[in-house]
Write a protein that holds these residues in place. Structure first.
Motif, PDB file in Angstrom:
ATOM      1  N   LEU A 109       0.812  -1.220   0.000  1.00 16.72           N
ATOM      2  CA  LEU A 109       0.000   0.000   0.000  1.00 16.72           C
ATOM      3  C   LEU A 109       0.848   1.275   0.000  1.00 16.72           C
ATOM      4  CD1 LEU A 109      -2.943  -0.719   2.480  1.00 16.72           C
ATOM      5  CD2 LEU A 109      -3.083  -0.331   0.017  1.00 16.72           C
ATOM      6  N   GLN A 110       2.038   1.184   0.559  1.00 12.05           N
ATOM      7  CA  GLN A 110       2.867   2.382   0.737  1.00 12.05           C
ATOM      8  C   GLN A 110       3.064   3.185  -0.550  1.00 12.05           C
ATOM      9  OE1 GLN A 110       6.452   1.523   2.824  1.00 12.05           O
ATOM     10  NE2 GLN A 110       6.681   3.630   3.512  1.00 12.05           N
TER      11      GLN A 110
ATOM     12  N   LEU B  50      -0.435   4.651  -1.898  1.00  6.36           N
ATOM     13  CA  LEU B  50      -0.954   5.759  -1.092  1.00  6.36           C
ATOM     14  C   LEU B  50      -0.086   7.003  -1.246  1.00  6.36           C
ATOM     15  CD1 LEU B  50      -1.999   3.845   2.148  1.00  6.36           C
ATOM     16  CD2 LEU B  50      -3.427   4.536   0.216  1.00  6.36           C
TER      17      LEU B  50
ATOM     18  N   TRP C 232      -6.255  13.355   4.560  1.00  2.68           N
ATOM     19  CA  TRP C 232      -6.122  11.980   4.111  1.00  2.68           C
ATOM     20  C   TRP C 232      -4.730  11.443   4.410  1.00  2.68           C
ATOM     21  CZ3 TRP C 232      -9.472   8.408   3.227  1.00  2.68           C
ATOM     22  CH2 TRP C 232     -10.766   8.745   2.833  1.00  2.68           C
TER      23      TRP C 232
ATOM     24  N   LEU D  75      -4.300   8.063   6.456  1.00  4.06           N
ATOM     25  CA  LEU D  75      -3.690   6.894   5.830  1.00  4.06           C
ATOM     26  C   LEU D  75      -2.396   6.472   6.522  1.00  4.06           C
ATOM     27  CD1 LEU D  75      -4.444   7.742   2.110  1.00  4.06           C
ATOM     28  CD2 LEU D  75      -5.569   6.031   3.547  1.00  4.06           C
ATOM     29  N   ARG D  76      -1.618   7.440   7.011  1.00  2.59           N
ATOM     30  CA  ARG D  76      -0.417   7.087   7.788  1.00  2.59           C
ATOM     31  C   ARG D  76      -0.820   6.387   9.089  1.00  2.59           C
ATOM     32  NH1 ARG D  76       1.301  11.767   5.351  1.00  2.59           N
ATOM     33  NH2 ARG D  76       0.553  13.119   7.027  1.00  2.59           N
TER      34      ARG D  76
ATOM     35  N   GLN E  87      -1.823   2.817   8.193  1.00  2.00           N
ATOM     36  CA  GLN E  87      -0.638   1.988   7.957  1.00  2.00           C
ATOM     37  C   GLN E  87       0.030   1.609   9.276  1.00  2.00           C
ATOM     38  OE1 GLN E  87       1.346   4.600   5.030  1.00  2.00           O
ATOM     39  NE2 GLN E  87       1.559   2.746   3.799  1.00  2.00           N
TER      40      GLN E  87
END
Length: 99
Positions: free
Chosen positions: A26-27, A30, A60, A64-65, A68
């Protein structure tokens, strides 16, 4: 209702590995999405939409961070649980070894 709570240490470790893979995969996706939104915000800076895009990117990005990191924490927790059950089983075995 019967609950089967017998999960092997191997399954816990495999699940942790799957979560690690998810975080790694995902990194870049994103990062690209957030970069594109930031660029759009910069491009539209003269208009009110630019400020909104920049704000959305910041919001966002934080969300998102956090997601994760939560995934990474859960993977570590699964490994810790697997390690803890290994230790507990060894302690139980050592107590009953002399019987």
């Amino acid at each position: 209702m019967s609950w089967d709570q017998n999960i092997s240490q191997g399954e816990l470790r495999l699940s942790a590995g799957a979560v690690d893979t998810l975080v790694k995969d995902l990194q870049p996706v994103l990062a690209k999405a957030l970069s594109d939104l930031t660029e759009a915000g910069t491009s539209f800076a003269p208009w009110t939409a630019g400020a909104r895009m920049t704000g959305a990117s910041d919001g966002w990005g934080t969300a998102l961070r956090t997601l994760q990191q939560t995934f990474a924490d859960h993977a570590e927790g699964l490994r810790g649980l697997a390690n803890g059950t290994d230790v507990m089983e060894q302690e139980i075995l050592s107590k009953f070894r002399g019987w």
